[in-house]
Write a protein that holds these residues in place. Sequence first.
Motif, PDB file in Angstrom:
ATOM      1  N   GLY A  14     118.239  30.730  66.745  1.00 32.87           N
ATOM      2  CA  GLY A  14     118.261  29.725  67.789  1.00 32.87           C
ATOM      3  C   GLY A  14     116.895  29.188  68.178  1.00 32.87           C
ATOM      4  O   GLY A  14     116.811  28.169  68.867  1.00 32.87           O
ATOM      5  N   GLU A  15     115.803  29.826  67.742  1.00 34.08           N
ATOM      6  CA  GLU A  15     114.476  29.366  68.118  1.00 34.08           C
ATOM      7  C   GLU A  15     114.051  28.187  67.250  1.00 34.08           C
ATOM      8  O   GLU A  15     114.383  28.105  66.066  1.00 34.08           O
ATOM      9  N   THR A  16     113.301  27.277  67.845  1.00 31.50           N
ATOM     10  CA  THR A  16     112.755  26.144  67.108  1.00 31.50           C
ATOM     11  C   THR A  16     111.343  26.491  66.654  1.00 31.50           C
ATOM     12  O   THR A  16     110.539  27.001  67.435  1.00 31.50           O
ATOM     13  N   VAL A  17     111.056  26.232  65.394  1.00 31.06           N
ATOM     14  CA  VAL A  17     109.785  26.645  64.803  1.00 31.06           C
ATOM     15  C   VAL A  17     109.174  25.495  64.005  1.00 31.06           C
ATOM     16  O   VAL A  17     109.858  24.533  63.636  1.00 31.06           O
ATOM     17  N   ILE A  18     107.881  25.622  63.742  1.00 32.46           N
ATOM     18  CA  ILE A  18     107.180  24.702  62.850  1.00 32.46           C
ATOM     19  C   ILE A  18     107.000  25.417  61.518  1.00 32.46           C
ATOM     20  O   ILE A  18     106.404  26.493  61.457  1.00 32.46           O
ATOM     21  N   GLY A  19     107.541  24.844  60.459  1.00 34.01           N
ATOM     22  CA  GLY A  19     107.464  25.454  59.145  1.00 34.01           C
ATOM     23  C   GLY A  19     106.702  24.588  58.164  1.00 34.01           C
ATOM     24  O   GLY A  19     106.538  23.378  58.359  1.00 34.01           O
ATOM     25  N   ILE A  20     106.229  25.217  57.088  1.00 32.07           N
ATOM     26  CA  ILE A  20     105.515  24.527  56.017  1.00 32.07           C
ATOM     27  C   ILE A  20     106.309  24.702  54.730  1.00 32.07           C
ATOM     28  O   ILE A  20     106.591  25.832  54.318  1.00 32.07           O
ATOM     29  N   VAL A  21     106.698  23.601  54.114  1.00 33.26           N
ATOM     30  CA  VAL A  21     107.469  23.660  52.872  1.00 33.26           C
ATOM     31  C   VAL A  21     106.563  24.160  51.753  1.00 33.26           C
ATOM     32  O   VAL A  21     105.513  23.560  51.467  1.00 33.26           O
ATOM     33  N   THR A  22     106.943  25.274  51.119  1.00 35.81           N
ATOM     34  CA  THR A  22     106.107  25.879  50.078  1.00 35.81           C
ATOM     35  C   THR A  22     106.625  25.620  48.669  1.00 35.81           C
ATOM     36  O   THR A  22     105.846  25.583  47.721  1.00 35.81           O
ATOM     37  N   SER A  23     107.942  25.464  48.509  1.00 40.38           N
ATOM     38  CA  SER A  23     108.496  25.233  47.171  1.00 40.38           C
ATOM     39  C   SER A  23     109.921  24.708  47.285  1.00 40.38           C
ATOM     40  O   SER A  23     110.513  24.709  48.368  1.00 40.38           O
ATOM     41  N   ARG A  24     110.439  24.289  46.134  1.00 36.76           N
ATOM     42  CA  ARG A  24     111.834  23.851  46.070  1.00 36.76           C
ATOM     43  C   ARG A  24     112.517  24.570  44.927  1.00 36.76           C
ATOM     44  O   ARG A  24     112.020  24.585  43.796  1.00 36.76           O
ATOM     45  N   THR A  25     113.668  25.188  45.224  1.00 34.16           N
ATOM     46  CA  THR A  25     114.441  25.915  44.226  1.00 34.16           C
ATOM     47  C   THR A  25     115.869  25.389  44.229  1.00 34.16           C
ATOM     48  O   THR A  25     116.640  25.674  45.146  1.00 34.16           O
ATOM     49  N   GLY A  26     116.198  24.579  43.216  1.00 33.69           N
ATOM     50  CA  GLY A  26     117.532  23.984  43.173  1.00 33.69           C
ATOM     51  C   GLY A  26     117.739  23.051  44.356  1.00 33.69           C
ATOM     52  O   GLY A  26     116.987  22.100  44.558  1.00 33.69           O
ATOM     53  N   ASP A  27     118.767  23.335  45.161  1.00 36.24           N
ATOM     54  CA  ASP A  27     119.062  22.505  46.332  1.00 36.24           C
ATOM     55  C   ASP A  27     118.476  23.081  47.618  1.00 36.24           C
ATOM     56  O   ASP A  27     118.815  22.630  48.703  1.00 36.24           O
ATOM     57  N   LEU A  28     117.624  24.083  47.492  1.00 33.80           N
ATOM     58  CA  LEU A  28     117.045  24.730  48.667  1.00 33.80           C
ATOM     59  C   LEU A  28     115.535  24.553  48.701  1.00 33.80           C
ATOM     60  O   LEU A  28     114.863  24.569  47.660  1.00 33.80           O
ATOM     61  N   PHE A  29     115.008  24.393  49.902  1.00 32.82           N
ATOM     62  CA  PHE A  29     113.572  24.403  50.125  1.00 32.82           C
ATOM     63  C   PHE A  29     113.188  25.768  50.686  1.00 32.82           C
ATOM     64  O   PHE A  29     113.912  26.329  51.507  1.00 32.82           O
ATOM     65  N   LYS A  30     112.052  26.291  50.237  1.00 31.04           N
ATOM     66  CA  LYS A  30     111.499  27.507  50.811  1.00 31.04           C
ATOM     67  C   LYS A  30     110.429  27.113  51.830  1.00 31.04           C
ATOM     68  O   LYS A  30     109.545  26.306  51.521  1.00 31.04           O
ATOM     69  N   VAL A  31     110.561  27.688  53.029  1.00 26.39           N
ATOM     70  CA  VAL A  31     109.714  27.264  54.145  1.00 26.39           C
ATOM     71  C   VAL A  31     109.002  28.477  54.747  1.00 26.39           C
ATOM     72  O   VAL A  31     109.632  29.500  55.039  1.00 26.39           O
ATOM     73  N   ASP A  32     107.702  28.354  54.929  1.00 25.96           N
ATOM     74  CA  ASP A  32     106.908  29.391  55.587  1.00 25.96           C
ATOM     75  C   ASP A  32     106.958  29.151  57.091  1.00 25.96           C
ATOM     76  O   ASP A  32     106.468  28.130  57.583  1.00 25.96           O
ATOM     77  N   VAL A  33     107.546  30.102  57.841  1.00 31.92           N
ATOM     78  CA  VAL A  33     107.629  29.983  59.294  1.00 31.92           C
ATOM     79  C   VAL A  33     106.736  31.002  59.988  1.00 31.92           C
ATOM     80  O   VAL A  33     106.804  31.180  61.206  1.00 31.92           O
TER      81      VAL A  33
END
Length: 247
Positions: A84-103
């Motif tokens: 439920g928390e809102t965060v600022i993330g950095i997109v690190t990679s893309r795998t298929g239909d998913l993005f990996k995000v550093d939070v």
Amino acid sequence: MLSQLKGKVGSVLLPGDEFAMDSLSTGDTISLSAPSKPNKMVCGPGLRRCGDRLLVFRGGLLRHKEPNMFWIDAHQKRYVAAKGETVIGIVTSRTGDLFKVDVGASELASLSYLAFEGATKRNRPNVQVGDLLFAQLLVANKDMEAELVCVDSAGRANGMGVFGAGGLLFRVSLGLVRRLLAPQSDIRAELEQLFPCEMVVGMNGRVWVKSSSNQRTLILANLLESCENMTTAQRRQVLGKMAQGSF
């Protein structure tokens, strides 16, 4: 129990401090969810029930929110993802239909390309590696990979999504984040009065600011990082001197 805790609000409590449950009247309980009755007490971060005792396991200031919610306000830099928390993330990679995000947590979070307002298989969002995202944690627990979404319960973006062009991202303590996100934050109001700016604050300790010039943006970032170690009087004195200058 409630009278004991209310008498300690604002006091410094240390790990190992405890409160006896004997003073609780019949029907009172300790809960980790929102209270359904006025006399039910909600334990927030830093407090834990152990048998007939209420234990403090994190040092800090005891805080209270009406009607009967209590938690420990502690200085903390390491972020633990919470649903439920809102965060600022950095997109690190893309795998298929998913993005990996550093939070900023111990592991990366995943974000589906469909978790954006209006996104479909044909209308995919324009998200690139390195982009900043303001998103909400949909799933977050120790046994599962954290999952992010950029829409609210009604399917609207509501300010979430890719952002950050031309601004500055930096880290602050989680205690300062809670002060900035307070409904009537003196720090945020005073800084925005000094230099009109855009500001995005994530519960994971990341803050993004952008003002009318790079110099003003850097000044705001330095002031924000310094605010945590200043009293209200000291902060207003510094901001007053800044307001007298020309930038």
